[in-house]
Design a protein around this motif. Structure first.
Motif, mmCIF file in Angstrom:
data_model
loop_
_atom_site.group_PDB
_atom_site.id
_atom_site.type_symbol
_atom_site.label_atom_id
_atom_site.label_comp_id
_atom_site.label_asym_id
_atom_site.label_seq_id
_atom_site.Cartn_x
_atom_site.Cartn_y
_atom_site.Cartn_z
ATOM 1 N N ARG A 144 -33.447 -44.941 30.267
ATOM 2 C CA ARG A 144 -33.275 -44.969 31.723
ATOM 3 C C ARG A 144 -34.035 -43.818 32.367
ATOM 4 N N TYR A 145 -33.993 -42.643 31.730
ATOM 5 C CA TYR A 145 -34.773 -41.511 32.251
ATOM 6 C C TYR A 145 -36.270 -41.845 32.260
ATOM 7 N N ARG A 185 -34.915 -29.611 34.047
ATOM 8 C CA ARG A 185 -35.775 -30.754 33.731
ATOM 9 C C ARG A 185 -36.434 -30.574 32.359
ATOM 10 N N GLU A 202 -29.581 -44.070 27.677
ATOM 11 C CA GLU A 202 -29.776 -43.085 28.746
ATOM 12 C C GLU A 202 -31.176 -42.489 28.697
ATOM 13 N N ALA A 203 -31.691 -42.257 27.492
ATOM 14 C CA ALA A 203 -33.041 -41.712 27.368
ATOM 15 C C ALA A 203 -34.060 -42.656 27.988
ATOM 16 N N VAL A 211 -34.409 -35.679 25.463
ATOM 17 C CA VAL A 211 -34.787 -37.093 25.421
ATOM 18 C C VAL A 211 -35.693 -37.368 24.228
ATOM 19 N N ASN A 215 -43.928 -36.362 32.653
ATOM 20 C CA ASN A 215 -42.860 -35.527 32.125
ATOM 21 C C ASN A 215 -43.087 -34.041 32.360
ATOM 22 N N GLU A 218 -37.103 -44.177 35.072
ATOM 23 C CA GLU A 218 -37.022 -43.493 36.366
ATOM 24 C C GLU A 218 -38.221 -42.573 36.568
ATOM 25 N N SER A 219 -38.694 -41.937 35.503
ATOM 26 C CA SER A 219 -39.865 -41.068 35.632
ATOM 27 C C SER A 219 -41.103 -41.875 36.013
ATOM 28 N N LEU A 228 -33.870 -31.307 29.732
ATOM 29 C CA LEU A 228 -33.588 -32.745 29.677
ATOM 30 C C LEU A 228 -34.672 -33.482 28.915
#
Length: 245
Positions: A200-201, A24, A197-198, A31, A140, A204-205, A27
């Motif tokens: 989307r993360y 994590r 994609e960044a 990001v 985060n 989701e967070s 990741l």
């Protein structure tokens, strides 16, 4: 403002067991390195500029505080610039050197200090900070409870902690907000930052992060007193307040 009663049981797998800590952390760093050059522009577009109003509200709420100020997860320093003032020494602390490099290069960064560090392992001595702010960064953290414990550790007795974070909007607004965040924001990320994609993360967070009542419970469990919250924009964002006794 809402005074939180005892909250329900909390799923503490968020940011802890659900994803391996090292994975994590890696990741999250990837990001923010990928979006750093256009991060502030994307915030303006995604929120239609409203995030700036939220951050100014935070700055107004702590206008009375003096002394050593740390803006944790301060990124490019947009909040830290609002916190500058007489009787204050303001430091931006962020795990992303890329984000801070963008901020340090700006002409209006005079007077700010910059230091690399993670919420779970703050590079400050015990009881050395009078005010610690944290905007859109607690979600985060790889371990939210550990981050809160670290914040309390570095605060002086009587020190203030104010966290600005996305939260749960009012029920009438939630469906529209969910559609916007699920379909519009990743496409903006693709069009402007080239990083769908960044984003989307990041969305989701937000979905997985504890809501107002749950985060207040976590803060009390970490030892904070005078815990309360203040919804902004009908709960899309929320200011959480706490003190070290």
């Amino acid at each position: 403002m809402s005074l939180p009663p005892d909250g329900p049981a909390i799923d503490r797998s968020f940011g802890n067991q659900a994803v391996a800590t090292d994975e994590r952390r890696a990741l999250i760093r990837r990001v923010f390195e990928s979006v750093a050059p256009r991060y502030d522009l994307m915030n303006d577009l995604m929120s239609m500029g409203i995030h700036r109003l939220w951050k100014r509200t935070l700055a107004r709420r702590v206008a009375h505080c003096r002394g050593t100020v740390v803006d944790l997860a301060g990124g490019t320093g947009d909040v830290a610039r609002l916190l500058r003032g007489p009787g204050r020494q303001v430091t931006v602390c962020d795990p992303s050197a890329a984000m801070m490099a963008v901020g340090r290069a700006r002409a209006d960064s005079a007077g700010l200090q910059w230091i690399e560090g993670e919420a779970e392992h703050l590079p400050f001595a015990d009881a050395s900070v009078d005010l610690l702010t944290l905007s859109f960064g607690l979600r985060n953290a790889t371990q939210v409870a550990a981050a809160l414990a670290e914040v309390r550790r570095v605060l002086r007795p009587g020190g203030q902690y104010v966290c600005l974070e996305f939260s749960r909007p009012r029920p009438w607004l939630a469906p529209m907000y969910d559609l916007y965040s699920r379909w519009v924001i990743p496409r903006l990320g693709a069009a402007v930052a080239g990083q769908p994609e960044a984003y989307r993360y990041l969305i989701e967070s937000i979905r997985r992060f504890p809501d107002q009542r749950e985060l207040a419970t976590l803060m009390r469990e970490a030892g904070f007193t005078d815990v309360r919250w203040e919804n902004l924009s009908f709960g899309i964002a929320c200011l959480h307040h706490g003190s070290r006794a």
